[in-house]
Design a protein around this motif. Structure first.
Motif, PDB file in Angstrom:
ATOM      1  N   CYS A 121      -6.000  -1.145  -3.913  1.00  0.00           N
ATOM      2  CA  CYS A 121      -6.221  -0.253  -2.768  1.00  0.00           C
ATOM      3  C   CYS A 121      -7.492   0.551  -2.905  1.00  0.00           C
ATOM      4  N   VAL A 134       0.862  -1.179   0.000  1.00  0.00           N
ATOM      5  CA  VAL A 134       0.000   0.000   0.000  1.00  0.00           C
ATOM      6  C   VAL A 134       0.904   1.235   0.000  1.00  0.00           C
ATOM      7  N   GLU A 176      -3.094   4.580  -1.131  1.00  0.00           N
ATOM      8  CA  GLU A 176      -4.535   4.408  -0.856  1.00  0.00           C
ATOM      9  C   GLU A 176      -5.402   5.248  -1.771  1.00  0.00           C
TER      10      GLU A 176
END
Lengths: 782, 153
Positions: B59, B37, B40
């Motif tokens: 994400c 990640v 995001e």
């Protein structure tokens, strides 16, 4: 067994990669512990405001929330975050803001919950009242009378001021035939490593030991600072830097979250994880650059620079992080570049603003200096109607003048600036290009050729050059352990996070011991395993950590030779390491397998009398001076006058980082560095609006280069070793970034020459260029 | 909510919160932490995986949106201990440094080579514009993809 090759100098593919290309590397966010809690932070939406109240009651009542704390709750429980660099005014820097918030992103409260979603939900339940205050965004305006004060107790927004005007400076300036004065902006940048920061803290109550995983470049230095803050012995804190997904200087720090998680893990007696969001990363991880400089340069009609005066306004942000006020000093020191500047005077104002703190960012002060001097060279060339290459040649420090002490007082170790320049000019076909450029201008095409001849400073040492409060000097450490089966463990004090020392250090060790690279395991980034080390920053790892490794290898070699000489009954000084044996230099067929020597060292049968059992050694290398890599970059661009867009036609880079251990890694460092440097020249800019709101708070708004924005780079090296370390290496981590920014800026300005445009501040976005062209056209008409 | 998702050839059935992001499902439920990640917000591409053979950014998808889908993550790319040509290319050509963007970068390149077996350097750069790398300057990544394209032809 086949004869082993020599590994140093070979483009060996990386030993780090198999785990990373299969998804098996462990980054901080991949660390999972039983019973682990998750933290989230509430951050200030205001640049400058009084905190009237922080109501945590709803957050605390939310199911799954374990604790919620504000700055007031922590008062007296967690000391100020450290700034180890000297400054006249070092403000108190609480991990959670107390009384006032001073930048957008300033941490106000922390919530710990059973899972990350719940922690973030609870943040939304916090009611905080702020009374907004006027924000100070512009560093120059921050010094004007009546500007709002960020830290009232100082009565000024000045963090520190440094001045140097050497005797004879005015005379040097007066000897100039001409002078030029101009203002340069080296804009604030956001480092934007791909892995945001993250921390996992684990307090083992029974052992009274804190283990802290952090995405950091400096596990040992972090441990030392945390030990102070948390009042633990350094032997009771273990900092682990697992895989670290890029740092670029912004992870060379001690952050609020590291202290907070360590503190709360101990208080709650539970493991806690915090992973930074990208938005937080843009707002609350240190930024870089942020200088406004007023330059005055005096020069002769033949281009010789007689004197340079530079007045800097350096944007510190709201607080001083670990090394914030130290960074601009590298700028001042490197202003002379690779030139015999007659005299240098400078004034530096380090200024608080309502923004995130600046600190080290790839190059850390040197890109600002390089931009200053390389733009100056082009300004002088334009003023005199000379070719920029000729102005550089006129001022170069000649290659037989080293070691050379510059006008800034630094001693450069070695260099051949003309050699790198000539090679780059030949590669790009400079004279032909100038002809093509002239022809293109006739056709209304705006080609630009930009040159930068850079020099930078690496491997900062000796230790006296670093602030004592850092608790670590300019040295670096290594341990070499030959295990009982002849496999070798190397423990290095540097903390690579992409640079590839697991490979290059294995190359060094393999050659020294005459063994296969696959028999070497390089460990780093765990303070419980590795002896104290300083870490990875400032392009220091190979010049200093590699040298410490050579020294530790030397000690192990000595012991192995002593044992072998007893077993072989030959003098130790006649022995060499080759092909997994220790052999007679004059006749390598007379040899003893390395394993036999190792067995003797470990006393498989019985120890050699008078030789202490075991086979390991540590070494700490204290350098006597810094290294100075250099090179020439040449960019060829075309500017579209209709849109202001800049297109790369060529990019040639000739870099000299001394001897090369692994050319594949050197190319990788340079290519990545160049991409970052041209990002500053063309695309990147951290923008706060007049109220101190962060405009570039996402990757949508902050333009790091994408694949199609970076040209294919034509690369070559020259090799001018340093004599400051036995490897002859200088450092290469930041060179690309330092050399490329002014090179690209100079190319764009060269393209715009027919419009009479001398200078546009970075980033050279199409809109800015287009406007400058329109203004220039208007001025001509008017 | 109950979801049935095949991850790297393994059928799974899990109860997930409706708001759980697909990347968190992969990392925290399926235990596959190779997918990273980075933002995001779909901008960096570190979380790129294949869903039914096509590259998606995990994400900004919910796990429930993947119900019934076949997913491939970086962990599922090597077959029988044999690296995928793209993994090999990234290794041979020094196409990674810190390695954080690499899984997503490789998955995006898998998608590209499934559509275009003979891409030009420009086409590779264009295809990877949704995947950011801060370390390499992309040149070695382009060479890595060319290496794989050549090997797969």
């Amino acid at each position: 067994m086949a004869a082993l090759p020599k590994f140093i100098g070979q483009p060996i593919r990386r030993r780090e990669d198999p785990r990373l290309i299969t998804g098996e590397g462990t980054y901080v966010d991949d660390v999972k512990l039983a019973g682990m809690l998750h933290a989230a932070l509430m951050r200030s939406p205001y640049a400058h405001a009084k905190i009237s109240s922080v109501d945590l009651s709803a957050a605390r009542k939310h199911p799954g929330v374990i604790c919620a704390l504000s700055g007031e709750d922590l008062a007296g429980r967690l000391p100020s975050l450290p700034c180890v660099a000297p400054a006249q005014n070092v403000p108190e820097h609480p991990a959670l803001a107390r009384g006032k918030v001073r930048y957008v992103g300033d941490a106000v409260a922390i919530v710990v919950a059973t899972d990350p979603y719940t922690a973030r939900d609870a943040i939304d339940l916090i009611t905080a009242d702020f009374d907004p205050l006027p924000a100070v965004v512009d560093a120059e305006k921050a010094l004007q009378p009546g500007a709002p004060l960020i830290h009232e107790n100082f009565g000024t927004n000045l963090a520190a001021k440094a001045e140097m005007t050497p005797p004879g400076f005015d005379k040097a300036m007066s000897e100039a035939d001409k002078t030029l004065k101009f203002r340069l902006v080296n804009q604030r940048l956001t480092p934007t490593m791909m892995e945001p920061r993250g921390v996992v803290a684990h307090w083992e109550h029974g052992y009274k030991q804190l283990t802290l995983w952090s995405s950091t470049q400096i596990p040992h230095l972090l441990r030392s600072q945390l030990a102070d803050m948390l009042k633990l012995g350094e032997n009771k804190i273990r900092v682990i830097a697992p895989e670290v997904g890029g740092g670029f200087g912004a992870k060379l720090n001690v952050y609020a979250e590291e202290a907070l998680l360590g503190y709360l893990a101990m208080e709650l007696d539970r493991p806690i994880k915090w992973i930074e969001t990208r938005r937080e990363n843009m707002a609350a991880t240190t930024h870089g650059r942020g200088h406004v400089t007023y330059v005055e340069v005096g020069f002769k009609n033949d281009g010789a620079i007689t004197a340079i005066k530079a007045k800097f306004f350096c944007d510190m942000g709201a607080y001083l992080q670990l090394l914030t006020p130290a960074i601009p000093s590298f700028t001042a020191l490197m202003v002379p570049g690779c030139y015999r500047v007659g005299a240098l005077a400078f004034e530096q104002n380090l200024i608080f603003t309502n923004k995130m703190a600046t600190d080290a960012y790839r190059g850390a002060g040197r890109p600002e200096a390089c931009y200053l001097i390389e733009r100056t060279m082009d300004m002088v060339a334009a003023e005199l109607g000379m070719d920029p290459v000729q102005v550089r040649r006129k001022n170069f420090i000649p290659k037989d003048a080293f070691p050379f002490t510059t006008a800034a007082g630094l001693q450069y170790d070695s260099g051949d600036y003309e050699g790198a320049l000539n090679k780059a000019l030949a590669m790009v076909g400079y004279d032909k290009l100038r002809t093509e450029q002239a022809a293109a201008r006739q056709q209304g095409r705006y080609l630009g050729i930009g040159v930068s001849t850079y020099v930078e400073i690496c491997g900062i040492g000796p230790s006296a050059l670093l602030p004592p409060k850092l608790k670590g000097g300019g040295w670096e450490s290594a341990t070499v352990r030959v295990e009982p089966d002849s496999k070798v463990t190397v423990l290095t004090g540097v903390s690579p996070h992409g640079q590839g020392q697991e490979t290059s250090f294995a190359q060094i060790a393999a050659d020294a011991l005459g063994i296969d690279i696959d028999d070497i395991n390089v460990l780093h980034g765990d303070t419980a395993i590795v002896q104290y080390g300083i870490g990875t920053f400032g392009s220091r790892a190979t010049a200093l950590g590699g040298t410490a490794l050579v020294m530790a290898l030397g000690k192990v070699q000595e012991k192995m030779k002593t044992i072998a000489s007893r077993l072989m009954e030959v003098p130790p000084q006649q022995l060499i390491f080759t092909n997994r044996t220790i052999a007679l230099a004059s006749d390598p067929s007379k040899s003893i397998p390395l394993q036999k020597v190792v067995e003797a060292a470990y006393g498989y049968k019985q120890p050699i009398p008078g030789v202490e059992p075991g086979l390991d050694a540590s070494a700490f290398f204290e350098p006597s001076g810094c290294t100075f890599p250099f090179g020439t970059h040449i960019a060829v661009v075309e500017v579209d006058p209709q849109t202001g867009a800049v297109k790369f036609l060529r990019y040639v880079a000739v870099d000299d980082c001394g001897k090369i251990i692994n050319p594949l890694l050197v190319d990788g460092q340079l290519q990545g560095g160049i991409a970052q440097g041209l990002g500053q020249a063309l695309y990147e800019e951290t923008v706060y609006d007049e109220n101190g709101q962060l405009v570039t708070a996402s990757l949508m708004d902050y333009a790091i280069p994408k694949a199609q924005m970076v040209p294919a780079i034509e690369m070559a090296n020259t090799v001018t070793p340093t004599n400051l370390n036995p490897l002859g290496v200088k450092g290469v981590g930041e060179a690309g970034t330092i050399g490329s920014t002014p090179c690209v800026a100079n190319a764009v300005m060269d393209a715009l020459k027919p419009f009479g445009i001398r200078h546009i501040d970075m980033p050279l976005k199409p809109e800015k260029i287009w406007r400058a062209i329109q203004e220039a056209k208007q001025a001509k008409k008017g | 909510m109950q979801v049935k998702i095949t991850v790297n050839g393994q059928p799974r059935e899990d109860a997930v919160e409706p708001r759980m992001l697909l990347v968190h499902y992969l990392r925290d439920v399926a235990g596959l932490t190779g997918t990273h990640v980075g933002c995001e917000t779909t901008l960096c591409g570190a979380c790129t995986i294949l869903m039914n053979g096509q590259a998606v950014k995990s994400c900004t998808m919910l796990a429930v949106q993947a119900d019934g889908a076949k997913l491939t993550t970086i962990e599922g790319l090597a077959k029988n201990g044999q690296l995928h040509p793209l993994q090999e290319g990234f290794w041979e050509k020094h196409g990674l440094q810190c390695g954080f963007c690499t899984p997503g970068m490789i998955m995006a390149a898998v998608d590209l080579l499934s559509r275009n077996k003979n891409p030009s350097d420009e086409e590779i750069r264009h295809a990877l514009e949704g995947n950011l790398c801060r370390c390499t300057g992309y040149q070695h990544i382009v060479e890595a993809v060319q290496y794989a394209a050549h090997k797969m032809r």
